[in-house]
Motif scaffolding. Structure first.
Motif, PDB file in Angstrom:
ATOM      1  N   LEU A   1       0.821  -1.220   0.000  1.00 15.83           N
ATOM      2  CA  LEU A   1       0.000   0.000   0.000  1.00 15.83           C
ATOM      3  C   LEU A   1       0.849   1.262   0.000  1.00 15.83           C
ATOM      4  CD1 LEU A   1      -2.758  -1.197   2.475  1.00 15.83           C
ATOM      5  CD2 LEU A   1      -3.079  -0.679   0.050  1.00 15.83           C
ATOM      6  N   HIS A   2       2.077   1.162   0.501  1.00 19.59           N
ATOM      7  CA  HIS A   2       2.965   2.317   0.459  1.00 19.59           C
ATOM      8  C   HIS A   2       3.625   2.478  -0.905  1.00 19.59           C
ATOM      9  CE1 HIS A   2       2.860   2.516   4.909  1.00 19.59           C
ATOM     10  NE2 HIS A   2       3.302   3.754   4.732  1.00 19.59           N
ATOM     11  N   GLY A   3       3.896   1.378  -1.566  1.00 21.09           N
ATOM     12  CA  GLY A   3       4.709   1.456  -2.766  1.00 21.09           C
ATOM     13  C   GLY A   3       6.183   1.502  -2.404  1.00 21.09           C
ATOM     14  N   GLY A   4       6.990   2.106  -3.248  1.00 18.05           N
ATOM     15  CA  GLY A   4       8.437   2.094  -3.081  1.00 18.05           C
ATOM     16  C   GLY A   4       8.917   2.664  -1.764  1.00 18.05           C
ATOM     17  N   ILE A   5       8.243   3.703  -1.251  1.00 18.64           N
ATOM     18  CA  ILE A   5       8.696   4.314  -0.002  1.00 18.64           C
ATOM     19  C   ILE A   5       8.629   3.342   1.163  1.00 18.64           C
ATOM     20  CG2 ILE A   5       6.427   5.210   0.684  1.00 18.64           C
ATOM     21  CD1 ILE A   5       7.821   7.703   1.724  1.00 18.64           C
ATOM     22  N   GLY A   6       7.804   2.309   1.014  1.00 17.80           N
ATOM     23  CA  GLY A   6       7.612   1.358   2.102  1.00 17.80           C
ATOM     24  C   GLY A   6       8.827   0.513   2.419  1.00 17.80           C
ATOM     25  N   VAL A   7       9.841   0.521   1.550  1.00 18.18           N
ATOM     26  CA  VAL A   7      11.049  -0.262   1.802  1.00 18.18           C
ATOM     27  C   VAL A   7      12.299   0.612   1.871  1.00 18.18           C
ATOM     28  CG1 VAL A   7      10.172  -2.425   0.860  1.00 18.18           C
ATOM     29  CG2 VAL A   7      11.239  -0.777  -0.673  1.00 18.18           C
ATOM     30  N   THR A   8      12.142   1.912   1.958  1.00 15.25           N
ATOM     31  CA  THR A   8      13.303   2.793   2.075  1.00 15.25           C
ATOM     32  C   THR A   8      13.733   2.896   3.535  1.00 15.25           C
ATOM     33  OG1 THR A   8      11.865   4.736   2.249  1.00 15.25           O
ATOM     34  CG2 THR A   8      12.663   4.151   0.060  1.00 15.25           C
ATOM     35  N   ASP A   9      15.039   2.951   3.751  1.00 20.46           N
ATOM     36  CA  ASP A   9      15.575   2.937   5.109  1.00 20.46           C
ATOM     37  C   ASP A   9      15.201   4.194   5.887  1.00 20.46           C
ATOM     38  OD1 ASP A   9      17.457   1.536   7.040  1.00 20.46           O
ATOM     39  OD2 ASP A   9      18.412   3.503   6.912  1.00 20.46           O
ATOM     40  N   GLU A  10      14.971   5.286   5.189  1.00 16.36           N
ATOM     41  CA  GLU A  10      14.657   6.547   5.868  1.00 16.36           C
ATOM     42  C   GLU A  10      13.251   6.568   6.441  1.00 16.36           C
ATOM     43  OE1 GLU A  10      15.822   6.247   2.828  1.00 16.36           O
ATOM     44  OE2 GLU A  10      17.890   7.007   3.009  1.00 16.36           O
ATOM     45  N   TYR A  11      12.405   5.666   5.978  1.00 18.99           N
ATOM     46  CA  TYR A  11      10.999   5.669   6.397  1.00 18.99           C
ATOM     47  C   TYR A  11      10.777   4.613   7.477  1.00 18.99           C
ATOM     48  CZ  TYR A  11       5.896   5.455   6.093  1.00 18.99           C
ATOM     49  OH  TYR A  11       4.565   5.471   6.387  1.00 18.99           O
ATOM     50  N   ALA A  12      10.072   4.988   8.540  1.00 22.53           N
ATOM     51  CA  ALA A  12       9.878   4.090   9.681  1.00 22.53           C
ATOM     52  C   ALA A  12       9.164   2.806   9.289  1.00 22.53           C
ATOM     53  CB  ALA A  12       9.093   4.813  10.777  1.00 22.53           C
ATOM     54  N   GLY A  13       8.275   2.893   8.304  1.00 20.17           N
ATOM     55  CA  GLY A  13       7.492   1.728   7.927  1.00 20.17           C
ATOM     56  C   GLY A  13       8.342   0.539   7.513  1.00 20.17           C
ATOM     57  N   SER A  14       9.460   0.798   6.854  1.00 21.96           N
ATOM     58  CA  SER A  14      10.318  -0.305   6.421  1.00 21.96           C
ATOM     59  C   SER A  14      10.922  -1.035   7.609  1.00 21.96           C
ATOM     60  CB  SER A  14      11.434   0.218   5.510  1.00 21.96           C
ATOM     61  OG  SER A  14      12.362   1.016   6.229  1.00 21.96           O
ATOM     62  N   HIS A  15      11.177  -0.320   8.688  1.00 19.28           N
ATOM     63  CA  HIS A  15      11.757  -0.937   9.880  1.00 19.28           C
ATOM     64  C   HIS A  15      10.722  -1.797  10.606  1.00 19.28           C
ATOM     65  CE1 HIS A  15      15.556   1.395   9.658  1.00 19.28           C
ATOM     66  NE2 HIS A  15      14.766   2.267   9.031  1.00 19.28           N
ATOM     67  N   TYR A  16       9.470  -1.374  10.568  1.00 15.71           N
ATOM     68  CA  TYR A  16       8.411  -2.220  11.128  1.00 15.71           C
ATOM     69  C   TYR A  16       8.272  -3.492  10.299  1.00 15.71           C
ATOM     70  CZ  TYR A  16       6.943   1.323  14.452  1.00 15.71           C
ATOM     71  OH  TYR A  16       6.909   2.199  15.508  1.00 15.71           O
ATOM     72  N   PHE A  17       8.374  -3.364   9.001  1.00 18.82           N
ATOM     73  CA  PHE A  17       8.286  -4.537   8.130  1.00 18.82           C
ATOM     74  C   PHE A  17       9.414  -5.528   8.440  1.00 18.82           C
ATOM     75  CE2 PHE A  17       9.548  -6.465   3.958  1.00 18.82           C
ATOM     76  CZ  PHE A  17       8.506  -7.384   3.897  1.00 18.82           C
ATOM     77  N   LYS A  18      10.629  -5.022   8.596  1.00 19.06           N
ATOM     78  CA  LYS A  18      11.752  -5.902   8.904  1.00 19.06           C
ATOM     79  C   LYS A  18      11.591  -6.551  10.267  1.00 19.06           C
ATOM     80  CE  LYS A  18      14.966  -2.782   7.841  1.00 19.06           C
ATOM     81  NZ  LYS A  18      16.307  -2.190   7.607  1.00 19.06           N
ATOM     82  N   ARG A  19      11.113  -5.784  11.238  1.00 25.42           N
ATOM     83  CA  ARG A  19      10.926  -6.344  12.578  1.00 25.42           C
ATOM     84  C   ARG A  19       9.843  -7.418  12.572  1.00 25.42           C
ATOM     85  NH1 ARG A  19      12.788  -8.660  16.590  1.00 25.42           N
ATOM     86  NH2 ARG A  19      11.694  -8.429  18.557  1.00 25.42           N
ATOM     87  N   LEU A  20       8.732  -7.177  11.895  1.00 28.45           N
ATOM     88  CA  LEU A  20       7.666  -8.177  11.827  1.00 28.45           C
ATOM     89  C   LEU A  20       8.140  -9.439  11.121  1.00 28.45           C
ATOM     90  CD1 LEU A  20       4.645  -5.858  10.954  1.00 28.45           C
ATOM     91  CD2 LEU A  20       4.993  -7.076  13.111  1.00 28.45           C
ATOM     92  N   THR A  21       8.942  -9.261  10.072  1.00 25.83           N
ATOM     93  CA  THR A  21       9.469 -10.412   9.349  1.00 25.83           C
ATOM     94  C   THR A  21      10.369 -11.251  10.239  1.00 25.83           C
ATOM     95  OG1 THR A  21       9.372  -9.203   7.248  1.00 25.83           O
ATOM     96  CG2 THR A  21      10.794 -11.134   7.328  1.00 25.83           C
ATOM     97  N   GLN A  22      11.229 -10.591  11.002  1.00 25.21           N
ATOM     98  CA  GLN A  22      12.139 -11.330  11.869  1.00 25.21           C
ATOM     99  C   GLN A  22      11.390 -11.994  13.023  1.00 25.21           C
ATOM    100  OE1 GLN A  22      16.112  -9.835  12.544  1.00 25.21           O
ATOM    101  NE2 GLN A  22      15.925 -10.205  14.749  1.00 25.21           N
TER     102      GLN A  22
END
Length: 371
Positions: A323-344
């Motif tokens: 739903l975010h698109g490309g920004i959803g996986v950029t390191d500068e955006y908090a959302g990508s860190h939540y995604f990595k944490r949930l994955t781990q």
């Protein structure tokens, strides 16, 4: 059943949330990740809030609170993606309080409560594949005590810990030992994990160890259940914040002159994320409530919760990125860190397939049948 929290639990939640919002900002977290993934200063702040003492019995300098209070705290820490492994304090408290000799508990529990000692579980081995009954580490008597030869992997904050809870084979069965960080024969190799937190490889070569219990598998199962219940609660907090970030972005992002939050198809996907969050929340409650149940019942209950949490964390994280698109996986955006944490988190303490196997192997002939 009444799922309302008490006034004290609400106040505890508010206190932890205020600290997360003001004291553990996304910028501070990124600085901690850059410095290695663990901050002793942040750990001391958790201790000052009384969180390391939360479940320690009062006679050992703790607050004597229960699993629901720990769940409340872990939800808020998950919301803030706090890197410091507070769940390990709950694990150490459970093991030292229920399985250690009285002298060992009296020596270590006050230090755990004050935050002076970070005691972590070091049980994972390369060949175990989440199984607790697979253990190549060996222990042998030496004088009045024991020594260990062991290699353990992915030990939380292992190179910053003061002591380790280490299972090893003794006289043909798994026993559980306490090994101090400064003991001879101890070596750690620290590294950052993919979500930014700190872990280490632990090697013990003839390291002096204190025997906690000869029935190590029972104690180890308790430790893993406590850790997984805390992980479930942390996952709920992380998913809640992920959903919040996603809806805020959708209300700001425009296509064809309107916010994408107005598109019906995307609204349905957000509704599915919310449903998965609430399913996960109910199972997290279930896991925490069952921590006081008999061992077999507790273990299956936590496995059931971990199955649902694994499915929900994967779904919410992946939908958020979509739903975010490309920004959803950029390191500068908090959302990508939540995604990595949930994955781990989905892979920690046994992945979804592992716990599905635990649940299925413990199903009774009457499963799903009501007399």
């Amino acid at each position: 059943m009444d799922f309302d929290f008490s006034d004290d639990q609400q106040q505890l939640r508010d206190a932890v949330r205020r600290w997360v919002d003001k004291g553990y900002t996304f910028e501070r977290r990124r600085a901690i990740v850059g410095a290695g993934g663990f901050s002793r200063e942040a750990w001391s702040e958790l201790a000052e809030l009384g969180l390391t003492a939360l479940t320690v019995p009062e006679e050992h300098g703790g607050l004597g609170q229960g699993a629901i209070d720990a769940m409340v705290v872990m939800e808020e820490l998950g919301r803030g993606l706090v890197l410091e492994p507070l769940a390990q304090a709950f694990v150490a408290t459970a093991i030292l309080g229920q399985h250690a000799p009285a002298a060992v508990a009296s020596a270590w529990l006050p230090r755990v409560a004050s935050g002076e000692a970070l005691v972590v579980l070091a049980h994972q081995e390369r060949k175990a594949r989440y199984r607790l009954d697979v253990c190549e580490a060996k222990a042998r008597p030496s004088g009045a005590g024991h020594v260990l030869d062991a290699t353990k992997s992915v030990v939380p904050a292992g190179d910053a810990a003061n002591a380790f809870l280490v299972p090893a084979e003794l006289n043909g069965q798994i026993a559980l030992f306490l090994v101090e960080r400064g003991a001879s024969g101890i070596a750690t190799q620290g590294y950052r994990t993919q979500d930014g937190s700190r872990a280490a490889e632990l090697r013990c070569q003839g390291a002096p160890a204190t025997l906690l219990t000869a029935d190590g598998l029972t104690a180890l199962t308790l430790a893993q259940d406590v850790a997984n219940a805390a992980l479930c609660a942390e996952g709920v907090g992380a998913m809640e914040q992920t959903l919040k970030l996603t809806t805020e972005y959708m209300n700001q992002r425009k296509q064809f002159g309107v916010a994408i939050a107005s598109f019906q198809a995307l609204r349905h996907r957000v509704a599915d994320m919310k449903m998965q969050l609430e399913l996960a929340r109910s199972m997290s409650y279930y896991a925490s409530l069952k921590l006081g149940a008999p061992a077999a019942e507790r273990h299956v209950a936590v496995a059931r919760a971990k199955v649902q949490l694994g499915q929900s964390m994967r779904f919410v994280g992946q939908q958020s990125v979509q739903l975010h698109g490309g920004i959803g996986v950029t390191d500068e955006y908090a959302g990508s860190h939540y995604f990595k944490r949930l994955t781990q988190m989905e892979m920690t303490g046994g992945d979804t397939l592992h716990h599905l196997g635990v649940v299925s192997s413990n199903m009774q002939e009457t499963a799903g049948v009501f007399a």
